[in-house]
Write an enzyme that holds these catalytic residues in place. Structure first.
Site, PDB file in Angstrom:
ATOM      1  N   GLU A  77      -1.207  13.501 -33.677  1.00 17.99           N
ATOM      2  CA  GLU A  77      -1.692  12.187 -33.255  1.00 17.99           C
ATOM      3  C   GLU A  77      -3.087  11.984 -33.825  1.00 17.99           C
ATOM      4  OE1 GLU A  77      -0.478  10.966 -29.087  1.00 17.99           O
ATOM      5  OE2 GLU A  77      -0.861  13.086 -28.848  1.00 17.99           O
TER       6      GLU A  77
ATOM      7  N   HIS B 203       7.560  17.329 -24.320  1.00 14.52           N
ATOM      8  CA  HIS B 203       8.119  16.762 -25.543  1.00 14.52           C
ATOM      9  C   HIS B 203       8.529  17.830 -26.589  1.00 14.52           C
ATOM     10  CE1 HIS B 203       6.670  13.226 -23.656  1.00 14.52           C
ATOM     11  NE2 HIS B 203       5.454  13.233 -24.133  1.00 14.52           N
TER      12      HIS B 203
ATOM     13  N   ASP C 240       0.893  -1.151   0.000  1.00 18.59           N
ATOM     14  CA  ASP C 240       0.000   0.000   0.000  1.00 18.59           C
ATOM     15  C   ASP C 240       0.938   1.208   0.000  1.00 18.59           C
ATOM     16  OD1 ASP C 240      -1.526   2.150   0.524  1.00 18.59           O
ATOM     17  OD2 ASP C 240      -2.698   1.227   2.135  1.00 18.59           O
TER      18      ASP C 240
ATOM     19  N   LYS D 291      13.800   8.700 -28.435  1.00 19.47           N
ATOM     20  CA  LYS D 291      13.445   8.319 -29.812  1.00 19.47           C
ATOM     21  C   LYS D 291      14.675   8.431 -30.700  1.00 19.47           C
ATOM     22  CE  LYS D 291       8.550   9.556 -29.578  1.00 19.47           C
ATOM     23  NZ  LYS D 291       7.738   8.395 -29.890  1.00 19.47           N
TER      24      LYS D 291
HETATM   25  C1  BG6 Z   1       2.555  11.030 -23.835  1.00 19.61           C
HETATM   26  C2  BG6 Z   1       1.247  11.771 -23.716  1.00 19.61           C
HETATM   27  O1  BG6 Z   1       3.540  11.641 -23.065  1.00 19.61           O
HETATM   28  O2  BG6 Z   1       2.958  10.999 -25.190  1.00 19.61           O
HETATM   29  C3  BG6 Z   1       0.181  11.141 -24.593  1.00 19.61           C
HETATM   30  O3  BG6 Z   1       0.797  11.763 -22.371  1.00 19.61           O
HETATM   31  C4  BG6 Z   1       0.681  11.034 -26.018  1.00 19.61           C
HETATM   32  O4  BG6 Z   1      -1.027  11.900 -24.579  1.00 19.61           O
HETATM   33  C5  BG6 Z   1       2.052  10.351 -26.052  1.00 19.61           C
HETATM   34  O5  BG6 Z   1      -0.266  10.299 -26.771  1.00 19.61           O
HETATM   35  C6  BG6 Z   1       2.641  10.383 -27.458  1.00 19.61           C
HETATM   36  O6  BG6 Z   1       3.806   9.609 -27.480  1.00 19.61           O
HETATM   37  P1  BG6 Z   1       4.290   8.881 -28.802  1.00 19.61           P
HETATM   38  O7  BG6 Z   1       5.572   8.241 -28.443  1.00 19.61           O
HETATM   39  O8  BG6 Z   1       3.211   7.885 -29.155  1.00 19.61           O
HETATM   40  O9  BG6 Z   1       4.403   9.936 -29.849  1.00 19.61           O
END
Ligand code: BG6
Length: 488
Positions: free
Chosen positions: A210, A234, A88, A176
């Site tokens: 996305e 990012h 927990d 990446k």
């Molecule tokens: C994450 C976000 O950090 O990155 C998500 O919380 C997003 O919302 C994702 O979809 C995208 O990552 P990738 O590697 O699929 O481009």
């Protein structure tokens, strides 16, 4: 050093991230013989579960998320390392159960794949169990806070028990392959190294599109929005790697010092310029890949009144010598037509056009770095069309020098970003992790934008799912005579 034995403690092993990414990545490292034979993986969660049940859940996850058939030889080796402890996590006394599973002769790596609100509790619990010493490394998953103030609270809670040298703040975009390749492209090629500034570059575009929506994460996403979920981390991390000065070495702090300077040089966006520099949108219904999808406000659990943005476009400017006058246009959104991430460097046009018969204005050279999918690098150049036409009417054509990773490196598997980053933590290398001052500086810049939106009393523009975002996003560039790069 690579094969040091590690106790890898995975707090939050039942969560989405652990199931989709972390456990499959550990398996892949094992498959590639990058884990020491004495390394262990210890899953921690709240549920009562035997080791066998835990192993069974991992197998089920692998069937869904590994993306390839399970190699039985690796599987047997992997599950022999695995163990499960029910804790927990809000109960400090409970952490003593860890002691039976970890061994001081191995380095302990603790991955906090839990909501950040309990990072402090995790540290306290570990301290209570007496398992913390200076060899322990902790990995913090994003989001580190919701703004600068809350990130300071979380960072302070962790700093009470761990030195900055032990803390690995993960941003998976830094793992990446193509993002890392930016460092190689910039600093291993004189054609780029010497042309990388306001003299030669007109502007830069970073698009992270996305096609997915929020995937059942309303609770988290509606508080965060695309600005906190994607831009603050990012996109800004990508921007720093594009814009930073050459670091003296590839040491963690040499790189992070340079990235921090870029974040500090970002021109603030606030109420005085918010409409000029940003666009935010929210997806409505529409079609993505031929399938009808609901709008954001009709997602499960939606409150139908939300003003949270699912799309952001920003004109960012870096106020320093190298980048004066060079806009960095950032764009990211959910429910766009495809999953595609690209960096496009637009070089300046030629000062004079000798070939006006073929082109009234010569198109600029572009360097396109495709982050995903179909990783690659492409340079657009002008070429003479073969033929015997006279010099005066030489025909030109725009062509691509195209490097596709899957063709060029056909024998290499492109590792998932988490594999790469987990290996870096195990090797004790912080270069690809975000330092506290970077996170805080990124929040400072993002907070000011979020604040200005809040005070503008304007709702985000609705865009149809399956399109490239609100119309104003086109306008953001069009008013400066530019347009977004159209992905192939
Ligand atoms: C994450 C976000 O950090 O990155 C998500 O919380 C997003 O919302 C994702 O979809 C995208 O990552 P990738 O590697 O699929 O481009």
């Amino acid at each position: 050093k690579k094969y040091e034995p590690i106790d890898f403690v995975l707090f939050g092993t039942a969560g989405d991230l652990a199931r989709r990414k972390l456990l499959p990545s550990l398996y892949q490292l094992d498959k590639a013989n990058l884990l020491h034979e004495g390394s262990k993986v210890i899953g921690v969660a709240r549920r009562e579960m035997s080791k066998d049940e835990y192993v069974e859940t991992i197998r089920t996850n692998f069937e869904s998320f590994l993306g390839e058939a399970v190699c039985e030889e690796t599987w047997l080796r992997f599950i022999a390392r695995v163990d499960y402890v029910k804790i927990d996590m809000t109960e400090p006394e409970d952490y003593s159960k860890l002691c039976a599973h970890v061994d001081k002769s191995r380095v302990m790596v603790c991955y906090f794949a839990t909501p950040p609100s309990i990072f402090g509790a995790l540290c306290k619990g570990m301290d209570h169990a007496g398992v913390i010493d200076e060899s322990v490394r902790v990995v913090l998953e994003k989001p580190i806070g919701n703004d600068l103030a809350s990130s300071i609270v979380i960072n302070d809670q962790v700093a009470e028990f761990f030195d900055e040298k032990q803390i690995y703040r993960i941003d998976h975009y830094l793992g990446k392959e193509t993002v890392l390749n930016l460092i190689a492209l910039r600093f291993a090629n004189s054609i780029f190294a010497t042309n990388w500034d306001h003299n030669c570059i007109d502007h830069v575009q970073v698009s992270v599109a996305e096609s997915v929506g929020i995937e059942g994460r309303w609770g988290y996403f509606d508080d965060a929005g695309q600005m906190r979920d994607m831009v603050q981390n990012h996109l800004l991390q990508i921007l720093t790697l594009i814009a930073m000065e050459p670091p003296a070495t590839l040491d963690a702090d040499s790189i992070r010092d340079e990235k921090l300077k870029v974040l500090k040089a970002l021109r603030p966006i606030n109420s005085s310029n918010i409409n000029d520099k940003t666009v935010r949108g929210q997806y409505g219904t529409g079609f993505v890949a031929g399938k009808e999808v609901p709008g954001y406000l009709d997602e499960p659990d939606a409150n139908q009144k939300s003003a949270t943005e699912t799309f952001v476009a920003i004109k960012a400017e870096i106020d320093n010598w190298r980048w004066a006058g060079v806009p960095f246009y950032l764009r990211t959104g959910k429910r766009l037509p495809a999953k595609v991430s690209e960096i496009v460097i637009y070089f300046k046009r030629q000062p004079h056009n000798l070939f006006s018969d073929s082109f009234s204005t010569l198109p600029p050279n572009k360097l396109v770095i495709r982050l995903q999918p179909d990783e690659g690098v492409e340079v657009t150049v002008m070429n003479k069309v073969p033929g015997i036409a006279s010099m005066g009417s030489m025909d030109l054509q725009k062509s691509q020098l195209d490097l596709s990773f899957s063709e060029e490196f056909a024998d290499s598997r492109i590792a998932d970003a988490y594999e790469k980053l987990l290996l870096e933590v195990m090797q004790g290398n912080q270069a690809l992790f975000v330092r506290r001052d970077e996170v805080e500086q990124a929040w400072r810049w993002a907070d000011s934008i979020i604040d200005a939106w809040k005070h503008s009393n304007e709702a985000p523009e609705t865009y149809q799912s399956g399109t490239w975002g609100p119309v104003s996003s086109i306008g953001l560039l069009a008013k400066e005579g530019r347009s977004w790069y159209e992905s192939k």
